[in-house]
Design a protein around this motif. Sequence first.
Motif, PDB file in Angstrom:
ATOM      1  N   THR A  51       0.848  -1.196   0.000  1.00  0.00           N
ATOM      2  CA  THR A  51       0.000   0.000   0.000  1.00  0.00           C
ATOM      3  C   THR A  51       0.877   1.237   0.000  1.00  0.00           C
ATOM      4  N   ILE A  52       0.653   2.095  -0.997  1.00  0.00           N
ATOM      5  CA  ILE A  52       1.372   3.359  -1.091  1.00  0.00           C
ATOM      6  C   ILE A  52       0.357   4.485  -1.236  1.00  0.00           C
ATOM      7  N   ALA A  53       0.792   5.715  -0.981  1.00  0.00           N
ATOM      8  CA  ALA A  53      -0.074   6.880  -1.192  1.00  0.00           C
ATOM      9  C   ALA A  53       0.809   8.094  -1.434  1.00  0.00           C
ATOM     10  N   GLY A  54       0.261   9.049  -2.172  1.00  0.00           N
ATOM     11  CA  GLY A  54       1.022  10.257  -2.443  1.00  0.00           C
ATOM     12  C   GLY A  54       0.410  11.060  -3.568  1.00  0.00           C
ATOM     13  N   SER A  55       1.217  11.907  -4.192  1.00  0.00           N
ATOM     14  CA  SER A  55       0.734  12.750  -5.279  1.00  0.00           C
ATOM     15  C   SER A  55       0.455  11.901  -6.513  1.00  0.00           C
ATOM     16  N   PRO A  56      -0.488  12.292  -7.353  1.00  0.00           N
ATOM     17  CA  PRO A  56      -0.933  11.448  -8.459  1.00  0.00           C
ATOM     18  C   PRO A  56       0.174  10.951  -9.385  1.00  0.00           C
ATOM     19  N   ASP A  57       0.973  11.847  -9.937  1.00  0.00           N
ATOM     20  CA  ASP A  57       1.994  11.430 -10.895  1.00  0.00           C
ATOM     21  C   ASP A  57       3.045  10.532 -10.252  1.00  0.00           C
ATOM     22  N   ALA A  58       3.388  10.840  -9.014  1.00  0.00           N
ATOM     23  CA  ALA A  58       4.404  10.047  -8.323  1.00  0.00           C
ATOM     24  C   ALA A  58       3.895   8.642  -8.031  1.00  0.00           C
ATOM     25  N   VAL A  59       2.640   8.520  -7.654  1.00  0.00           N
ATOM     26  CA  VAL A  59       2.066   7.202  -7.375  1.00  0.00           C
ATOM     27  C   VAL A  59       1.995   6.370  -8.657  1.00  0.00           C
ATOM     28  N   VAL A  60       1.643   6.992  -9.767  1.00  0.00           N
ATOM     29  CA  VAL A  60       1.639   6.270 -11.049  1.00  0.00           C
ATOM     30  C   VAL A  60       3.030   5.742 -11.364  1.00  0.00           C
ATOM     31  N   GLU A  61       4.030   6.587 -11.216  1.00  0.00           N
ATOM     32  CA  GLU A  61       5.400   6.173 -11.513  1.00  0.00           C
ATOM     33  C   GLU A  61       5.828   5.027 -10.605  1.00  0.00           C
ATOM     34  N   SER A  62       5.493   5.095  -9.328  1.00  0.00           N
ATOM     35  CA  SER A  62       5.844   4.036  -8.380  1.00  0.00           C
ATOM     36  C   SER A  62       5.191   2.714  -8.775  1.00  0.00           C
ATOM     37  N   ALA A  63       3.928   2.763  -9.150  1.00  0.00           N
ATOM     38  CA  ALA A  63       3.208   1.545  -9.536  1.00  0.00           C
ATOM     39  C   ALA A  63       3.769   0.941 -10.811  1.00  0.00           C
ATOM     40  N   VAL A  64       4.120   1.779 -11.754  1.00  0.00           N
ATOM     41  CA  VAL A  64       4.678   1.290 -13.025  1.00  0.00           C
ATOM     42  C   VAL A  64       6.021   0.604 -12.782  1.00  0.00           C
TER      43      VAL A  64
END
Length: 306
Positions: A51-64
């Motif tokens: 489980t992660i959380a944060g700013s939109p673009d950063a969370v997308v990058e982390s998931a990718v």
Amino acid sequence: MNSESIIECVPNFSEGTDPAKVSKIVAAMQVEGVRLLDWSLDTAHNRSVVTIAGSPDAVVESAVRAAGKAAEIINLTQQHGVHPRIGAADVIPFIPVSGASLADCALLARNAGLLIWRRYGIPVYFYGAAAARPDRVQLEDVRKGQFEGLRDAARRDAARRPDVGGPELHETAGASAVGARSFLIAYNVHLRDADVTAARAIARDIRASNGGLHGVKALGVLANGRAQVSMNITDHRTTPMRKVYERILELANRHGAVIEDGELIGLIPQDAYEANAEWARNIPNFDPALKVLERRLERPLDWLKT
């Protein structure tokens, strides 16, 4: 939605027996602007959840990045799990926490899916609020047949091909289901008896698709030598945790089973937590400071080092 919006992402990976592999995936997810809130291994289901959380673009990058690392170290042709799965990075849902809508998260999911395919050659199915087709809204419909069945179906049936990439699945990493949804509570209850018959009967009676509780999905499985009712609660406001637990107790009594204990996989939102509730007391070592999302946001975990 802006840079101050908070998005949660809860990727599920098809590896729950090797802590070293899961640690590498978690470490790869470190991106500025993203907080690590929780991660766990489920050996019985051969699955891990982060489980992660944060700013939109950063969370997308982390998931990718997580999808890429999972594809690098998980080979689906050499493993099996009790839990349904189609990919190394099996499910990647985006959830609005604050300053964002479900529609915003659907756009983030679409962007993440494109990046996963372009960078790593892993095809993607969109589900939930990000679904591109009505027959793919429900995750269980996307995962029908699991990796092995979907791999064969995608080759011969155009209707089963990915939304992005493909048409065939990745040879060892399968495909990822990327979506957007509201909060989901993953809640398991263990029975004292190892006979899975009662767990399956309870799961059948409590799940919404069989006329049970609204927003409850359930399976009866054998996990670590114990019968388990494995549930996803998709609408905790309509069906609060206490109602789920009360119904489980009723059904267990009806089917001659005894509830032993419960467990939460990942976090729950603050409005789902009830202090001193029986369902929470039934979970060994339950600590709201560690398991409630809003509290965890204030005190995130340290990122792992490789």
